[in-house]
Scaffold this motif. Sequence first.
Motif, PDB file in Angstrom:
ATOM      1  N   THR A 238    -103.388  52.220  70.676  1.00 38.60           N
ATOM      2  CA  THR A 238    -104.446  51.759  71.163  1.00 38.60           C
ATOM      3  C   THR A 238    -104.613  51.425  72.647  1.00 38.60           C
ATOM      4  OG1 THR A 238    -103.256  49.469  71.444  1.00 38.60           O
ATOM      5  CG2 THR A 238    -104.789  50.383  69.618  1.00 38.60           C
ATOM      6  N   SER A 239    -106.190  52.021  73.104  1.00 34.53           N
ATOM      7  CA  SER A 239    -106.345  52.589  75.049  1.00 34.53           C
ATOM      8  C   SER A 239    -106.966  51.246  74.865  1.00 34.53           C
ATOM      9  CB  SER A 239    -106.868  53.782  74.401  1.00 34.53           C
ATOM     10  OG  SER A 239    -108.320  54.313  74.137  1.00 34.53           O
ATOM     11  N   CYS A 240    -108.291  51.487  74.625  1.00 34.90           N
ATOM     12  CA  CYS A 240    -109.342  49.883  75.509  1.00 34.90           C
ATOM     13  C   CYS A 240    -110.630  49.730  74.041  1.00 34.90           C
ATOM     14  CB  CYS A 240    -110.057  51.083  76.415  1.00 34.90           C
ATOM     15  SG  CYS A 240    -111.725  50.058  77.497  1.00 34.90           S
ATOM     16  N   PRO A 241    -110.654  48.408  74.782  1.00 39.04           N
ATOM     17  CA  PRO A 241    -111.463  47.647  74.078  1.00 39.04           C
ATOM     18  C   PRO A 241    -112.646  47.133  74.223  1.00 39.04           C
ATOM     19  CG  PRO A 241    -110.353  45.893  74.892  1.00 39.04           C
ATOM     20  CD  PRO A 241    -110.205  46.997  75.916  1.00 39.04           C
ATOM     21  N   VAL A 242    -114.055  47.104  74.009  1.00 44.96           N
ATOM     22  CA  VAL A 242    -114.974  46.425  74.636  1.00 44.96           C
ATOM     23  C   VAL A 242    -115.843  45.885  72.995  1.00 44.96           C
ATOM     24  CG1 VAL A 242    -117.013  48.450  73.764  1.00 44.96           C
ATOM     25  CG2 VAL A 242    -117.436  47.013  76.027  1.00 44.96           C
ATOM     26  N   PHE A 243    -116.576  44.886  73.470  1.00 49.48           N
ATOM     27  CA  PHE A 243    -117.459  43.458  73.047  1.00 49.48           C
ATOM     28  C   PHE A 243    -118.893  43.981  72.060  1.00 49.48           C
ATOM     29  CE2 PHE A 243    -114.696  40.600  74.258  1.00 49.48           C
ATOM     30  CZ  PHE A 243    -113.954  39.898  73.427  1.00 49.48           C
ATOM     31  N   VAL A 244    -118.900  43.849  71.025  1.00 50.46           N
ATOM     32  CA  VAL A 244    -120.249  45.002  70.470  1.00 50.46           C
ATOM     33  C   VAL A 244    -120.731  44.539  69.474  1.00 50.46           C
ATOM     34  CG1 VAL A 244    -119.443  47.722  70.460  1.00 50.46           C
ATOM     35  CG2 VAL A 244    -119.169  45.512  68.322  1.00 50.46           C
ATOM     36  N   GLY A 245    -122.245  44.112  68.920  1.00 52.01           N
ATOM     37  CA  GLY A 245    -123.326  43.787  68.476  1.00 52.01           C
ATOM     38  C   GLY A 245    -124.243  42.802  69.089  1.00 52.01           C
ATOM     39  N   ALA A 246    -124.942  42.090  68.475  1.00 50.82           N
ATOM     40  CA  ALA A 246    -125.594  41.280  69.322  1.00 50.82           C
ATOM     41  C   ALA A 246    -125.185  40.141  69.438  1.00 50.82           C
ATOM     42  CB  ALA A 246    -127.451  41.103  67.548  1.00 50.82           C
ATOM     43  N   ASP A 247    -124.134  39.565  68.863  1.00 56.40           N
ATOM     44  CA  ASP A 247    -123.430  38.401  69.086  1.00 56.40           C
ATOM     45  C   ASP A 247    -121.990  38.373  70.178  1.00 56.40           C
ATOM     46  OD1 ASP A 247    -121.783  39.090  67.279  1.00 56.40           O
ATOM     47  OD2 ASP A 247    -122.305  37.294  66.695  1.00 56.40           O
ATOM     48  N   PHE A 248    -122.264  39.900  70.230  1.00 57.64           N
ATOM     49  CA  PHE A 248    -120.971  40.321  70.779  1.00 57.64           C
ATOM     50  C   PHE A 248    -119.997  39.115  69.857  1.00 57.64           C
ATOM     51  CE2 PHE A 248    -124.623  40.918  74.513  1.00 57.64           C
ATOM     52  CZ  PHE A 248    -124.050  42.065  74.558  1.00 57.64           C
ATOM     53  N   GLY A 249    -119.959  39.828  68.680  1.00 56.23           N
ATOM     54  CA  GLY A 249    -119.056  39.020  68.288  1.00 56.23           C
ATOM     55  C   GLY A 249    -117.732  39.716  67.360  1.00 56.23           C
ATOM     56  N   ARG A 250    -117.944  41.045  67.999  1.00 53.90           N
ATOM     57  CA  ARG A 250    -116.900  42.409  66.993  1.00 53.90           C
ATOM     58  C   ARG A 250    -116.248  43.018  68.473  1.00 53.90           C
ATOM     59  NH1 ARG A 250    -118.960  45.814  62.308  1.00 53.90           N
ATOM     60  NH2 ARG A 250    -117.085  45.514  61.539  1.00 53.90           N
ATOM     61  N   MET A 251    -115.267  43.789  67.883  1.00 52.45           N
ATOM     62  CA  MET A 251    -115.183  44.510  69.132  1.00 52.45           C
ATOM     63  C   MET A 251    -114.166  45.459  68.536  1.00 52.45           C
ATOM     64  SD  MET A 251    -111.234  43.712  71.001  1.00 52.45           S
ATOM     65  CE  MET A 251    -111.365  42.331  72.108  1.00 52.45           C
ATOM     66  N   LEU A 252    -114.737  46.954  69.220  1.00 53.88           N
ATOM     67  CA  LEU A 252    -114.609  47.975  69.528  1.00 53.88           C
ATOM     68  C   LEU A 252    -113.447  48.548  69.574  1.00 53.88           C
ATOM     69  CD1 LEU A 252    -117.124  50.909  69.510  1.00 53.88           C
ATOM     70  CD2 LEU A 252    -115.027  51.272  71.119  1.00 53.88           C
ATOM     71  N   VAL A 253    -112.723  49.545  69.097  1.00 46.22           N
ATOM     72  CA  VAL A 253    -111.058  49.786  69.909  1.00 46.22           C
ATOM     73  C   VAL A 253    -111.080  51.371  70.347  1.00 46.22           C
ATOM     74  CG1 VAL A 253    -108.690  49.296  70.096  1.00 46.22           C
ATOM     75  CG2 VAL A 253    -110.185  47.686  70.126  1.00 46.22           C
ATOM     76  N   THR A 254    -110.681  51.812  71.370  1.00 45.15           N
ATOM     77  CA  THR A 254    -110.276  52.992  71.033  1.00 45.15           C
ATOM     78  C   THR A 254    -108.717  53.561  70.529  1.00 45.15           C
ATOM     79  OG1 THR A 254    -110.322  53.411  73.057  1.00 45.15           O
ATOM     80  CG2 THR A 254    -112.571  54.164  71.854  1.00 45.15           C
ATOM     81  N   SER A 255    -108.406  54.626  70.107  1.00 47.35           N
ATOM     82  CA  SER A 255    -107.272  55.355  70.499  1.00 47.35           C
ATOM     83  C   SER A 255    -107.219  56.242  70.558  1.00 47.35           C
ATOM     84  CB  SER A 255    -106.633  55.241  68.656  1.00 47.35           C
ATOM     85  OG  SER A 255    -107.339  55.329  67.416  1.00 47.35           O
ATOM     86  N   ALA A 256    -105.846  56.862  70.107  1.00 51.23           N
ATOM     87  CA  ALA A 256    -105.086  58.344  71.082  1.00 51.23           C
ATOM     88  C   ALA A 256    -104.144  58.756  69.648  1.00 51.23           C
ATOM     89  CB  ALA A 256    -105.492  58.071  72.565  1.00 51.23           C
ATOM     90  N   TYR A 257    -104.248  60.162  70.374  1.00 47.21           N
ATOM     91  CA  TYR A 257    -102.375  60.872  69.148  1.00 47.21           C
ATOM     92  C   TYR A 257    -102.002  62.073  70.466  1.00 47.21           C
ATOM     93  CZ  TYR A 257    -105.850  64.852  68.299  1.00 47.21           C
ATOM     94  OH  TYR A 257    -106.531  65.932  68.399  1.00 47.21           O
ATOM     95  N   GLU A 258    -102.763  61.103  71.913  1.00 47.22           N
ATOM     96  CA  GLU A 258    -101.609  61.879  72.875  1.00 47.22           C
ATOM     97  C   GLU A 258    -100.819  62.223  72.983  1.00 47.22           C
ATOM     98  OE1 GLU A 258    -102.236  62.496  77.477  1.00 47.22           O
ATOM     99  OE2 GLU A 258    -102.753  60.633  76.795  1.00 47.22           O
ATOM    100  N   ASP A 259     -99.544  62.797  73.327  1.00 48.62           N
ATOM    101  CA  ASP A 259     -97.995  63.356  72.911  1.00 48.62           C
ATOM    102  C   ASP A 259     -97.411  62.753  71.746  1.00 48.62           C
ATOM    103  OD1 ASP A 259     -98.456  64.359  75.513  1.00 48.62           O
ATOM    104  OD2 ASP A 259     -98.379  62.577  76.322  1.00 48.62           O
ATOM    105  N   MET A 260     -98.535  62.988  70.161  1.00 48.13           N
ATOM    106  CA  MET A 260     -97.451  62.522  69.217  1.00 48.13           C
ATOM    107  C   MET A 260     -97.383  63.683  68.376  1.00 48.13           C
ATOM    108  SD  MET A 260     -99.769  59.537  67.990  1.00 48.13           S
ATOM    109  CE  MET A 260     -99.237  58.783  66.796  1.00 48.13           C
ATOM    110  N   ASP A 261     -95.977  63.899  68.340  1.00 46.58           N
ATOM    111  CA  ASP A 261     -95.433  65.064  67.245  1.00 46.58           C
ATOM    112  C   ASP A 261     -95.972  64.640  66.252  1.00 46.58           C
ATOM    113  OD1 ASP A 261     -93.209  63.607  66.467  1.00 46.58           O
ATOM    114  OD2 ASP A 261     -92.524  64.444  67.150  1.00 46.58           O
ATOM    115  N   GLU A 262     -95.951  66.165  65.186  1.00 47.24           N
ATOM    116  CA  GLU A 262     -95.874  65.759  63.723  1.00 47.24           C
ATOM    117  C   GLU A 262     -95.704  64.860  63.098  1.00 47.24           C
ATOM    118  OE1 GLU A 262     -96.368  68.572  59.722  1.00 47.24           O
ATOM    119  OE2 GLU A 262     -95.658  69.268  61.453  1.00 47.24           O
ATOM    120  N   ALA A 263     -94.763  64.026  63.265  1.00 46.79           N
ATOM    121  CA  ALA A 263     -93.814  63.173  62.512  1.00 46.79           C
ATOM    122  C   ALA A 263     -94.614  61.967  62.906  1.00 46.79           C
ATOM    123  CB  ALA A 263     -92.107  63.261  62.755  1.00 46.79           C
ATOM    124  N   ALA A 264     -94.711  61.777  64.369  1.00 51.90           N
ATOM    125  CA  ALA A 264     -95.328  60.975  64.700  1.00 51.90           C
ATOM    126  C   ALA A 264     -96.683  60.864  64.060  1.00 51.90           C
ATOM    127  CB  ALA A 264     -95.070  60.511  66.629  1.00 51.90           C
TER     128      ALA A 264
END
Length: 294
Positions: A238-264
């Motif tokens: 998980t990399s970064c969050p931000v609040f979203v929605g008209a009431d800012f009641g949900r959180m958007l969270v990004t993620s990544a697969y950088e440096d992850m091999d096939e097994a990971a």
Amino acid sequence: MEEVIVTVLSEVRCHLGEGPAYDVASDTAWWFDILERRLFEARLGKGEAQVHPLPVMASALAYVDDARQLIVAEDGLHVRRVADGHLALHVPIEADNAASRSNDARVHPSGTLWTSTMGRKAQTGAGAIYALHGGVLSRLFGNITIPNAICFSPDGGTGYFSDTHENVLHSVPLDPATGLPVGAPSALYRHHGEGGLDGAVTDAEGLIWCARWGAGCVDAYTPAGERVRTVRVPAKQTSCPVFVGADFGRMLVTSAYEDMDEAARAADPQHGRTFLLDLSARGRPEPRIKLGAI
């Protein structure tokens, strides 16, 4: 670890998802895949999403006005027209240093932008944090390896940032009218254990919500440096969050697969996707940036 309702906002996997932002006027979320030079745009109420290819690696954005955004990129800050994606370089940053790129950024309540650089290979101490205030770019802090967690208290009197490599969350006193430091940074929280302190955002009450890279969660800290919540995210990096929605009641969270091999990647089936979390917390609108003369 706390479980909340999670939905997948985007199935598209990001090599290095980062820099989410939200514009409440258009109900639109934005985020980046830094390494693949992509900008994502999702209209939350309509379920529409599209991907914009970029000519540079970019990592964050802020709104100037309804028609323009400022894009934080590897060679500096670009003004982007929302209508057609046209980019124009506004301020170069470390243009003579091919070994660096942009990373975390956020706008202070005053309209001042804090942005950062780091080594492309995360070279020790190669990063820095800058401020764009009144049209002038200044260097605030150096000798940072992976600058992250840039965010501000709701009253603008305190700034926060981390060095993910050192796993330290710092606080620094600010002039609320300018977003510039009036004292030296101090260690607010030292993380020990799984994962690293990555991107962060503050909520309306002043809690600091920080994604923990490598641990599949977002933690909430008080302004005194006490961790009070840990919410699970279904992707390990998980990399970064931000609040979203008209009431800012949900959180958007990004993620990544950088440096992850096939097994990971196989062990982390949601790797690189972008999520929405239903939280019993409320965010607030991200300020628009003040560019000065342009």
